[in-house]
Design a protein around this motif. Structure first.
Motif, mmCIF file in Angstrom:
data_model
loop_
_atom_site.group_PDB
_atom_site.id
_atom_site.type_symbol
_atom_site.label_atom_id
_atom_site.label_comp_id
_atom_site.label_asym_id
_atom_site.label_seq_id
_atom_site.Cartn_x
_atom_site.Cartn_y
_atom_site.Cartn_z
ATOM 1 N N ALA A 179 0.827 -1.209 0.000
ATOM 2 C CA ALA A 179 0.000 0.000 0.000
ATOM 3 C C ALA A 179 0.857 1.253 0.000
ATOM 4 C CB ALA A 179 -0.922 -0.017 1.219
ATOM 5 N N GLU A 180 1.991 1.206 0.670
ATOM 6 C CA GLU A 180 2.867 2.372 0.720
ATOM 7 C C GLU A 180 3.559 2.576 -0.623
ATOM 8 O OE1 GLU A 180 5.884 4.445 3.930
ATOM 9 O OE2 GLU A 180 5.848 2.265 3.797
ATOM 10 N N ARG A 181 3.953 1.481 -1.275
ATOM 11 C CA ARG A 181 4.553 1.619 -2.607
ATOM 12 C C ARG A 181 3.551 2.220 -3.585
ATOM 13 N NH1 ARG A 181 6.571 -3.583 -1.737
ATOM 14 N NH2 ARG A 181 5.128 -4.456 -3.263
ATOM 15 N N ARG A 182 2.292 1.798 -3.490
ATOM 16 C CA ARG A 182 1.270 2.353 -4.379
ATOM 17 C C ARG A 182 1.083 3.843 -4.127
ATOM 18 N NH1 ARG A 182 -1.386 -2.345 -3.130
ATOM 19 N NH2 ARG A 182 -2.869 -1.263 -1.771
ATOM 20 N N LEU A 183 1.078 4.239 -2.855
ATOM 21 C CA LEU A 183 0.964 5.657 -2.534
ATOM 22 C C LEU A 183 2.147 6.426 -3.116
ATOM 23 C CD1 LEU A 183 -0.418 8.004 -1.034
ATOM 24 C CD2 LEU A 183 0.971 7.417 0.970
ATOM 25 N N ALA A 184 3.344 5.869 -2.987
ATOM 26 C CA ALA A 184 4.542 6.527 -3.511
ATOM 27 C C ALA A 184 4.475 6.658 -5.029
ATOM 28 C CB ALA A 184 5.790 5.745 -3.095
ATOM 29 N N ARG A 185 3.998 5.626 -5.707
ATOM 30 C CA ARG A 185 3.853 5.714 -7.166
ATOM 31 C C ARG A 185 2.853 6.805 -7.538
ATOM 32 N NH1 ARG A 185 4.433 -0.124 -7.193
ATOM 33 N NH2 ARG A 185 2.168 -0.369 -7.019
ATOM 34 N N GLY A 186 1.787 6.900 -6.772
ATOM 35 C CA GLY A 186 0.798 7.943 -7.022
ATOM 36 C C GLY A 186 1.384 9.328 -6.812
ATOM 37 N N MET A 187 2.264 9.454 -5.814
ATOM 38 C CA MET A 187 2.922 10.741 -5.581
ATOM 39 C C MET A 187 3.794 11.122 -6.766
ATOM 40 S SD MET A 187 4.166 10.516 -1.620
ATOM 41 C CE MET A 187 3.011 10.345 -0.251
ATOM 42 N N VAL A 188 4.538 10.165 -7.291
ATOM 43 C CA VAL A 188 5.404 10.439 -8.440
ATOM 44 C C VAL A 188 4.570 10.935 -9.620
ATOM 45 C CG1 VAL A 188 6.935 9.415 -10.163
ATOM 46 C CG2 VAL A 188 7.190 8.795 -7.751
ATOM 47 N N GLU A 189 3.504 10.217 -9.926
ATOM 48 C CA GLU A 189 2.675 10.593 -11.073
ATOM 49 C C GLU A 189 2.005 11.949 -10.862
ATOM 50 O OE1 GLU A 189 -0.005 7.348 -11.381
ATOM 51 O OE2 GLU A 189 1.539 5.897 -11.985
ATOM 52 N N GLY A 190 1.448 12.160 -9.671
ATOM 53 C CA GLY A 190 0.740 13.400 -9.401
ATOM 54 C C GLY A 190 1.658 14.605 -9.390
ATOM 55 N N GLN A 191 2.819 14.469 -8.759
ATOM 56 C CA GLN A 191 3.708 15.617 -8.653
ATOM 57 C C GLN A 191 4.416 15.915 -9.973
ATOM 58 O OE1 GLN A 191 6.067 15.957 -5.067
ATOM 59 N NE2 GLN A 191 4.531 14.858 -3.865
ATOM 60 N N GLU A 192 4.715 14.888 -10.753
ATOM 61 C CA GLU A 192 5.299 15.151 -12.074
ATOM 62 C C GLU A 192 4.294 15.892 -12.954
ATOM 63 O OE1 GLU A 192 6.650 11.345 -13.476
ATOM 64 O OE2 GLU A 192 8.689 11.675 -12.707
ATOM 65 N N SER A 193 3.022 15.540 -12.831
ATOM 66 C CA SER A 193 1.983 16.237 -13.589
ATOM 67 C C SER A 193 1.895 17.697 -13.156
ATOM 68 C CB SER A 193 0.635 15.543 -13.377
ATOM 69 O OG SER A 193 -0.410 16.259 -14.018
ATOM 70 N N GLU A 194 1.983 17.946 -11.852
ATOM 71 C CA GLU A 194 1.920 19.317 -11.354
ATOM 72 C C GLU A 194 3.171 20.118 -11.724
ATOM 73 O OE1 GLU A 194 -1.150 18.811 -7.583
ATOM 74 O OE2 GLU A 194 1.008 18.759 -7.212
ATOM 75 N N ILE A 195 4.310 19.458 -11.819
ATOM 76 C CA ILE A 195 5.524 20.147 -12.266
ATOM 77 C C ILE A 195 5.331 20.675 -13.687
ATOM 78 C CG2 ILE A 195 7.924 19.770 -12.995
ATOM 79 C CD1 ILE A 195 8.214 17.899 -10.552
ATOM 80 N N ARG A 196 4.724 19.849 -14.540
ATOM 81 C CA ARG A 196 4.458 20.288 -15.921
ATOM 82 C C ARG A 196 3.455 21.444 -15.931
ATOM 83 N NH1 ARG A 196 4.728 14.605 -16.600
ATOM 84 N NH2 ARG A 196 2.443 14.401 -16.520
ATOM 85 N N LEU A 197 2.439 21.343 -15.087
ATOM 86 C CA LEU A 197 1.449 22.410 -15.007
ATOM 87 C C LEU A 197 2.092 23.713 -14.543
ATOM 88 C CD1 LEU A 197 -1.475 23.493 -14.929
ATOM 89 C CD2 LEU A 197 -1.653 22.586 -12.601
ATOM 90 N N MET A 198 2.950 23.631 -13.528
ATOM 91 C CA MET A 198 3.589 24.846 -13.006
ATOM 92 C C MET A 198 4.562 25.447 -14.000
ATOM 93 S SD MET A 198 4.008 24.131 -8.891
ATOM 94 C CE MET A 198 4.814 22.518 -9.022
#
Length: 211
Positions: A179-198
């Motif tokens: 469950a923690e690995r899945r959360l970490a993968r979600g963080m990578v995807e979400g924050q990389e998307s926000e980096i592109r947005l910013m």
């Protein structure tokens, strides 16, 4: 800046119990190799990531509440609100896991020791971990307003997200709780998307992220 303490604390308290139940059920079902007896040790990657990312996230929450009050720009205010809510929720999950595992939320070891970085994690500028803003930068953000606050926030948060992605990728590689690995993968995807947005938001304001 202090506004963030209440939302983060409330969310953490509510989610801690819910996440504990969810993780226990997943573990009992053998989720991604987990088992009811597989509780991480205090010096494990799982515990280290939970502790360090909780601290990392807390600053993002604080930073977002600061800029929300320093600009009238709805695009920046909406982004800041989304980041604050998402990272407060995730912080609650991380602290909930530490409670479930009956592990301390602080450690005598330097941040990111679980990634093999230790003292090297702290920046020469006084930042606690890669990507984190210094006290001086947080103070400067609180003094700025309007377009200058927007640009400075977007630059700080881009760097913050880059550091967060690096840490989350470390958990994906080293954490053992599914469950923690899945959360970490979600963080990578979400924050990389926000980096592109910013990056687009900075460009629209005639600026760019720091190298």
């Amino acid at each position: 800046m202090r506004r963030s303490a209440l939302p983060a604390g409330v969310v953490a308290a509510v989610l801690a119990a819910a996440v504990a139940v969810g993780w226990t059920v997943a573990a009992a079902a053998g989720d991604e190799g987990s088992s009811p007896a597989a509780v991480p040790s205090a010096d494990s990657a799982d515990a280290g990531f939970a502790r360090d990312m909780a601290v990392h996230h807390q600053q993002a929450v604080e930073m977002s509440y600061v800029v929300r009050d320093r600009t009238d720009d709805e695009e920046v205010r909406r982004l800041a609100y989304d980041i604050a809510q998402t990272q407060a929720n995730q912080r609650g999950m991380l602290l909930g896991w530490l409670d479930l595992w009956e592990l301390p939320k602080v450690s005598a070891d330097p941040p990111m020791t679980w990634m093999g970085m230790g003292d090297a994690a702290a920046g020469e500028d006084g930042a606690l971990m890669p990507g984190m803003a210094t006290d001086a930068e947080m103070a400067r953000l609180a003094r700025l307003s309007g377009r200058r606050a927007e640009v400075f926030y977007l630059r700080l948060m881009t760097a913050h997200h880059r550091g967060g992605v690096h840490m989350a990728q470390g958990c994906v590689r080293a954490c053992e709780v599914g469950a923690e690995r899945r959360l970490a993968r979600g963080m990578v995807e979400g924050q990389e998307s926000e980096i592109r947005l910013m990056a687009g938001m900075l460009k629209a304001r005639g600026a760019s992220a720091r190298p």
